[in-house]
Design an enzyme around this catalytic site. Sequence first.
Site, PDB file in Angstrom:
ATOM      1  N   ASN A 177       1.967  22.254 -43.991  1.00  0.00           N
ATOM      2  CA  ASN A 177       2.084  22.051 -45.700  1.00  0.00           C
ATOM      3  C   ASN A 177       0.945  22.385 -45.933  1.00  0.00           C
ATOM      4  O   ASN A 177      -0.343  22.665 -45.285  1.00  0.00           O
ATOM      5  CB  ASN A 177       1.677  20.405 -46.039  1.00  0.00           C
ATOM      6  N   ASP A 230      18.239  10.988 -52.528  1.00  0.00           N
ATOM      7  CA  ASP A 230      17.891  12.283 -52.238  1.00  0.00           C
ATOM      8  C   ASP A 230      18.006  12.379 -50.013  1.00  0.00           C
ATOM      9  O   ASP A 230      18.747  12.936 -50.340  1.00  0.00           O
ATOM     10  CB  ASP A 230      16.572  12.608 -52.305  1.00  0.00           C
ATOM     11  N   THR A 244      -1.312  21.817 -48.000  1.00  0.00           N
ATOM     12  CA  THR A 244      -2.913  21.033 -48.738  1.00  0.00           C
ATOM     13  C   THR A 244      -2.361  20.284 -47.136  1.00  0.00           C
ATOM     14  O   THR A 244      -1.769  19.391 -47.566  1.00  0.00           O
ATOM     15  CB  THR A 244      -2.506  20.305 -49.606  1.00  0.00           C
ATOM     16  N   ARG A 297      22.136  21.452 -63.477  1.00  0.00           N
ATOM     17  CA  ARG A 297      23.671  21.736 -62.653  1.00  0.00           C
ATOM     18  C   ARG A 297      24.617  20.229 -63.022  1.00  0.00           C
ATOM     19  O   ARG A 297      25.589  20.254 -62.720  1.00  0.00           O
ATOM     20  CB  ARG A 297      24.465  22.058 -61.344  1.00  0.00           C
ATOM     21  N   SER A 298      23.542  18.958 -62.874  1.00  0.00           N
ATOM     22  CA  SER A 298      24.159  18.023 -63.075  1.00  0.00           C
ATOM     23  C   SER A 298      25.451  17.562 -63.853  1.00  0.00           C
ATOM     24  O   SER A 298      26.846  16.792 -63.995  1.00  0.00           O
ATOM     25  CB  SER A 298      23.105  16.716 -63.330  1.00  0.00           C
ATOM     26  N   TYR A 356      18.476  25.502 -53.375  1.00  0.00           N
ATOM     27  CA  TYR A 356      20.132  25.725 -53.639  1.00  0.00           C
ATOM     28  C   TYR A 356      20.103  27.355 -55.767  1.00  0.00           C
ATOM     29  O   TYR A 356      21.274  27.438 -55.528  1.00  0.00           O
ATOM     30  CB  TYR A 356      21.335  24.745 -54.607  1.00  0.00           C
ATOM     31  N   GLY A 393       6.224  16.853 -50.088  1.00  0.00           N
ATOM     32  CA  GLY A 393       5.970  16.476 -51.385  1.00  0.00           C
ATOM     33  C   GLY A 393       6.894  14.871 -51.415  1.00  0.00           C
ATOM     34  O   GLY A 393       7.068  14.336 -49.848  1.00  0.00           O
ATOM     35  N   GLY A 394       7.480  14.815 -52.537  1.00  0.00           N
ATOM     36  CA  GLY A 394       8.828  13.983 -52.978  1.00  0.00           C
ATOM     37  C   GLY A 394      10.200  13.806 -51.597  1.00  0.00           C
ATOM     38  O   GLY A 394      10.405  12.974 -51.679  1.00  0.00           O
ATOM     39  N   LYS A 446      10.142  12.017 -62.255  1.00  0.00           N
ATOM     40  CA  LYS A 446      10.842  10.960 -60.694  1.00  0.00           C
ATOM     41  C   LYS A 446       9.407  10.427 -60.550  1.00  0.00           C
ATOM     42  O   LYS A 446       9.897   9.192 -60.909  1.00  0.00           O
ATOM     43  CB  LYS A 446      10.703  12.295 -60.041  1.00  0.00           C
ATOM     44  N   ASN A 492      15.267   9.145 -58.900  1.00  0.00           N
ATOM     45  CA  ASN A 492      16.065  10.274 -59.073  1.00  0.00           C
ATOM     46  C   ASN A 492      17.327   9.777 -59.533  1.00  0.00           C
ATOM     47  O   ASN A 492      17.867  10.237 -59.893  1.00  0.00           O
ATOM     48  CB  ASN A 492      16.293  11.357 -58.584  1.00  0.00           C
TER      49      ASN A 492
HETATM   50  P1  NAP Z   1       7.143  17.981 -54.638  1.00  0.00           P
HETATM   51  O1  NAP Z   1       6.409  16.710 -54.542  1.00  0.00           O
HETATM   52  O2  NAP Z   1       6.146  18.565 -56.006  1.00  0.00           O
HETATM   53  O3  NAP Z   1       6.008  18.806 -53.714  1.00  0.00           O
HETATM   54  C1  NAP Z   1       6.624  20.291 -53.286  1.00  0.00           C
HETATM   55  C2  NAP Z   1       6.032  20.395 -52.371  1.00  0.00           C
HETATM   56  O4  NAP Z   1       5.475  22.304 -52.238  1.00  0.00           O
HETATM   57  C3  NAP Z   1       4.390  20.557 -51.616  1.00  0.00           C
HETATM   58  O5  NAP Z   1       4.149  20.037 -50.616  1.00  0.00           O
HETATM   59  C4  NAP Z   1       4.021  21.831 -52.274  1.00  0.00           C
HETATM   60  O6  NAP Z   1       2.010  21.672 -51.394  1.00  0.00           O
HETATM   61  C5  NAP Z   1       4.388  22.794 -51.820  1.00  0.00           C
HETATM   62  N1  NAP Z   1       4.597  24.404 -52.651  1.00  0.00           N
HETATM   63  C6  NAP Z   1       4.822  24.229 -53.935  1.00  0.00           C
HETATM   64  N2  NAP Z   1       4.542  25.372 -54.148  1.00  0.00           N
HETATM   65  C7  NAP Z   1       4.089  26.562 -52.660  1.00  0.00           C
HETATM   66  C8  NAP Z   1       3.382  27.348 -52.935  1.00  0.00           C
HETATM   67  N3  NAP Z   1       2.962  28.393 -54.236  1.00  0.00           N
HETATM   68  N4  NAP Z   1       3.269  27.475 -51.113  1.00  0.00           N
HETATM   69  C9  NAP Z   1       2.716  27.124 -50.517  1.00  0.00           C
HETATM   70  N5  NAP Z   1       3.819  25.204 -50.114  1.00  0.00           N
HETATM   71  C10 NAP Z   1       3.973  25.351 -51.836  1.00  0.00           C
HETATM   72  O7  NAP Z   1       8.900  18.732 -54.936  1.00  0.00           O
HETATM   73  P2  NAP Z   1       9.175  17.891 -54.704  1.00  0.00           P
HETATM   74  O8  NAP Z   1      10.330  17.009 -55.402  1.00  0.00           O
HETATM   75  O9  NAP Z   1       9.483  18.141 -53.313  1.00  0.00           O
HETATM   76  O10 NAP Z   1      10.675  19.186 -54.494  1.00  0.00           O
HETATM   77  C11 NAP Z   1      10.838  20.513 -53.472  1.00  0.00           C
HETATM   78  C12 NAP Z   1      11.796  21.846 -53.575  1.00  0.00           C
HETATM   79  O11 NAP Z   1      12.870  21.291 -53.319  1.00  0.00           O
HETATM   80  C13 NAP Z   1      11.904  21.523 -55.330  1.00  0.00           C
HETATM   81  O12 NAP Z   1      12.769  23.660 -55.048  1.00  0.00           O
HETATM   82  C14 NAP Z   1      13.288  20.829 -55.516  1.00  0.00           C
HETATM   83  O13 NAP Z   1      13.877  21.537 -56.934  1.00  0.00           O
HETATM   84  C15 NAP Z   1      13.784  20.800 -54.856  1.00  0.00           C
HETATM   85  N6  NAP Z   1      14.865  19.905 -54.531  1.00  0.00           N
HETATM   86  C16 NAP Z   1      16.128  19.846 -54.502  1.00  0.00           C
HETATM   87  C17 NAP Z   1      16.934  19.291 -53.544  1.00  0.00           C
HETATM   88  C18 NAP Z   1      18.768  19.369 -53.475  1.00  0.00           C
HETATM   89  O14 NAP Z   1      19.203  17.937 -53.851  1.00  0.00           O
HETATM   90  N7  NAP Z   1      18.975  20.265 -52.728  1.00  0.00           N
HETATM   91  C19 NAP Z   1      16.546  17.534 -53.925  1.00  0.00           C
HETATM   92  C20 NAP Z   1      14.762  17.089 -53.796  1.00  0.00           C
HETATM   93  C21 NAP Z   1      14.172  18.597 -54.767  1.00  0.00           C
HETATM   94  P3  NAP Z   1       1.243  21.379 -51.564  1.00  0.00           P
HETATM   95  O15 NAP Z   1       1.259  19.654 -50.866  1.00  0.00           O
HETATM   96  O16 NAP Z   1       0.286  21.781 -50.687  1.00  0.00           O
HETATM   97  O17 NAP Z   1       1.365  21.318 -53.062  1.00  0.00           O
END
Ligand code: NAP
Length: 280
Positions: free
Chosen positions: A154, A105, A156, A19-20, A221, A132-133, A69, A90
Site C-alpha cells: 500500500n 464484496d 501508506t 451500473r447497479s 471495471y 482500503g475497504g 459505505k 454496501n
Molecule cells: P478505499 O477504502 O478508499 O481504499 C483505496 C485504496 O487505494 C487505499 O489503499 C489507498 O491507499 C489506495 N490508493 C488510492 N489512491 C491511490 C494512489 N493515487 N496511489 C496509490 N494508492 C492509492 O476504497 P475501496 O472502497 O477499497 O475501493 C477501491 C476501489 O475498488 C474503487 O475504485 C472501487 O470502485 C473499487 N471497488 C470495486 C468493486 C467491484 O465490485 N468490482 C467493489 C468494491 C470496490 P492509501 O491507504 O495510501 O490512501
Amino acid sequence: MDDKGRHTFVCGHPIAHSRSPLIHNYWLSRYAIPGTYRTIDIEPTKFTQFMSDLPVSDFVGGNVTIPHKEAAYALAARSDDMCHLIGAANTLWIKDNLLHATNTDAQGFTANLDQQAPGWDKATSALILGAGGASRAVIFALQSRGFSSIMVANRTLQKAVELTHRFGPRVTAHTLDAVVELSRDVGLIINTTPLGMSQTPSFSIDFSNAKSGTLVTDIVYVPLRTPMLASAAQAGLRCVDGLGMLLHQAAPGFHKWFGIYPEVTPELRNAIVEDLVKFQ
Ligand code: NAP
C-alpha cells in the site's frame, strides 16, 4: 407493498455513474418480479437523516456506494460480522422495522473468480495492491479459501500494517516499491486501489518476473481492460476483470429484497459490457 411491488435503491454521491440499476432491473425483468430499483443522490450532510427515515419509508432495502459505505455501517441498527470485519456496508434491508446491513464484496470477489477462473484458489500466495475497504474484503475471501501467504502493498504502509493486526500472521505489509519483487513468487495478484480507473492515473507494473501461471485480477471495471490487466496480458499472464465482482456482489441483496437468488449470466454481463464500451 403497493401494486408496483417492492421498492429498492442505490444511494451515493455522485450516483449517476452507477451500473447497479442496470443489473437489478435486468433481474426484475428476467424473473418477472414487480418492483423498482432506482438511484438516489444523497449528499453526505443528508445521509444520517436518510438512514433514519428508511425504516418508515416505502423501501424494503437498497445498496450504498461511495462515499456512504462507512457511515451506513456506523448508522445501521444491526450490522453483521462481515460489516464489522470490513468496517463498511454496501447492502441494507429493513426487518422488524430495523435497518440491517451487510457487506457482499468478499462474496462477489470469490464468485467472480470461481466463474471466470475455476481452480484459482489452488494458489496459496497472493499479492494485494491497496489496503482500503475492498482490500479487507479480498483478504477475508482469500483467507476463507485457505491462502497461506497474503502480501498487502500500500501507498501508506501503516494502513497495510493495521491489516496485519486485524487479519493475523498470514498477512504481511509492504510498500508499493516492493511490488515488482513480490510479484515473482505469488499465484495471484489483485489490484484493489482505484488506480487505472477511467480518468485516474494508472499503475505501471513490470510483470516480466511473474510466474507463468500467475492470475491477475483488477477490481476496477471502468474500463473493463485496465492498464494493469493490459500489461499482465502482454506478459502472458491470465487475467480476470472486475465486472464479475460487481455482478456477483449484487446478487445477495436482490435475494434479500425479492426472495430469488439471481443468476449472473453471460447475457447480463454482455448488457453491462455494452454500456461500458464508451469508457474503453
Ligand atoms: P478505499 O477504502 O478508499 O481504499 C483505496 C485504496 O487505494 C487505499 O489503499 C489507498 O491507499 C489506495 N490508493 C488510492 N489512491 C491511490 C494512489 N493515487 N496511489 C496509490 N494508492 C492509492 O476504497 P475501496 O472502497 O477499497 O475501493 C477501491 C476501489 O475498488 C474503487 O475504485 C472501487 O470502485 C473499487 N471497488 C470495486 C468493486 C467491484 O465490485 N468490482 C467493489 C468494491 C470496490 P492509501 O491507504 O495510501 O490512501
